[in-house]
Write a protein that holds these residues in place. Sequence first.
Motif, PDB file in Angstrom:
ATOM      1  N   VAL A  60       0.814  -1.218   0.000  1.00 17.47           N
ATOM      2  CA  VAL A  60       0.000   0.000   0.000  1.00 17.47           C
ATOM      3  C   VAL A  60       0.851   1.272   0.000  1.00 17.47           C
ATOM      4  N   GLY A  61       2.153   1.118   0.196  1.00 17.49           N
ATOM      5  CA  GLY A  61       2.982   2.312   0.226  1.00 17.49           C
ATOM      6  C   GLY A  61       4.455   1.995   0.379  1.00 17.49           C
ATOM      7  N   PHE A  62       5.211   3.066   0.441  1.00 12.40           N
ATOM      8  CA  PHE A  62       6.666   3.010   0.560  1.00 12.40           C
ATOM      9  C   PHE A  62       7.084   4.152   1.468  1.00 12.40           C
ATOM     10  N   LEU A  63       8.062   3.885   2.311  1.00 16.57           N
ATOM     11  CA  LEU A  63       8.669   4.962   3.089  1.00 16.57           C
ATOM     12  C   LEU A  63      10.170   4.792   3.058  1.00 16.57           C
ATOM     13  N   MET A  64      10.854   5.884   3.282  1.00 19.89           N
ATOM     14  CA  MET A  64      12.290   5.822   3.490  1.00 19.89           C
ATOM     15  C   MET A  64      12.618   6.791   4.614  1.00 19.89           C
ATOM     16  N   ALA A  65      13.243   6.247   5.635  1.00 20.32           N
ATOM     17  CA  ALA A  65      13.692   7.052   6.764  1.00 20.32           C
ATOM     18  C   ALA A  65      15.187   7.318   6.618  1.00 20.32           C
ATOM     19  N   PHE A  66      15.667   8.249   7.427  1.00 20.24           N
ATOM     20  CA  PHE A  66      17.110   8.509   7.508  1.00 20.24           C
ATOM     21  C   PHE A  66      17.473   8.572   8.982  1.00 20.24           C
ATOM     22  N   PHE A  67      18.694   8.159   9.288  1.00 21.39           N
ATOM     23  CA  PHE A  67      19.132   8.118  10.679  1.00 21.39           C
ATOM     24  C   PHE A  67      20.491   8.791  10.836  1.00 21.39           C
ATOM     25  N   ASP A  68      20.551   9.654  11.817  1.00 15.73           N
ATOM     26  CA  ASP A  68      21.814  10.255  12.272  1.00 15.73           C
ATOM     27  C   ASP A  68      22.605  10.931  11.164  1.00 15.73           C
ATOM     28  N   ILE A  69      21.941  11.837  10.434  1.00 14.91           N
ATOM     29  CA  ILE A  69      22.670  12.583   9.409  1.00 14.91           C
ATOM     30  C   ILE A  69      23.113  13.936   9.962  1.00 14.91           C
ATOM     31  N   ASP A  70      24.191  14.442   9.402  1.00 15.03           N
ATOM     32  CA  ASP A  70      24.671  15.786   9.686  1.00 15.03           C
ATOM     33  C   ASP A  70      23.786  16.727   8.866  1.00 15.03           C
ATOM     34  N   TRP A  71      22.741  17.251   9.505  1.00 11.08           N
ATOM     35  CA  TRP A  71      21.709  18.017   8.797  1.00 11.08           C
ATOM     36  C   TRP A  71      22.294  19.196   8.032  1.00 11.08           C
ATOM     37  N   GLY A  73      25.347  19.471   7.045  1.00 11.67           N
ATOM     38  CA  GLY A  73      26.314  18.993   6.063  1.00 11.67           C
ATOM     39  C   GLY A  73      27.638  19.724   6.123  1.00 11.67           C
ATOM     40  N   ASP A  74      27.922  20.347   7.262  1.00 12.23           N
ATOM     41  CA  ASP A  74      29.154  21.120   7.364  1.00 12.23           C
ATOM     42  C   ASP A  74      30.282  20.355   8.057  1.00 12.23           C
ATOM     43  N   GLY A  75      30.010  19.093   8.421  1.00 11.09           N
ATOM     44  CA  GLY A  75      31.047  18.272   9.032  1.00 11.09           C
ATOM     45  C   GLY A  75      31.272  18.509  10.514  1.00 11.09           C
ATOM     46  N   THR A  76      30.534  19.442  11.110  1.00  7.66           N
ATOM     47  CA  THR A  76      30.759  19.719  12.531  1.00  7.66           C
ATOM     48  C   THR A  76      30.033  18.734  13.437  1.00  7.66           C
ATOM     49  N   GLY A  77      28.981  18.107  12.923  1.00  5.42           N
ATOM     50  CA  GLY A  77      28.221  17.172  13.740  1.00  5.42           C
ATOM     51  C   GLY A  77      27.422  17.832  14.842  1.00  5.42           C
ATOM     52  N   THR A  78      27.157  19.130  14.696  1.00  6.44           N
ATOM     53  CA  THR A  78      26.427  19.852  15.747  1.00  6.44           C
ATOM     54  C   THR A  78      24.914  19.767  15.580  1.00  6.44           C
TER      55      THR A  78
END
Length: 156
Positions: A60-71, A73-78
């Motif tokens: 009935v559907g599809f989902l894709m989640a994401f986990f623990d990304i550096d939102w 994207g600057d490499g600081t991990g803040t």
Amino acid sequence: MTSTLRLEKITPDTLDTAIGLRVRPDQEHLVAPVVKSLAEAYVHPGTAWPRLILDGDRTVGFLMAFFDIDWRGDGTGTDIRSGLWRLNIAAGEQGRGYGRFAVESVAAEIRRRGGTRMTTTWHPGEGGPEGFYLGLGFQPTGETSGNQTVGELDLW
């Protein structure tokens, strides 16, 4: 919604079913097709979590989640975030609680991994899913990601 809802990994046996899933024609501009999501999952294997949504034996559907990304994207991990990357409910299956089930399933997986908030994005405007996400408790953060609104849901 029935008690037979579940998520399932995409396998070689279910690949064609997954990529054949379509949202309504008037929604196609709002969400990427499943085939693009699977390509992104392939190049982001440590981050992406693609799943089919099944009701009994029916996809009935599809989902894709994401986990623990550096939102940022600057490499600081803040600013590490987890959330819902994609949600595609099949055209003839909408309005039956499958989207809510998908969001709740991703929230449960984020909690299981120790997370306390869930992030998602949506296209604003008429015909978009903003009302759906707001109805589930997501709050706009004031950020945008491309031309999409960013929303968060506290999971405590």
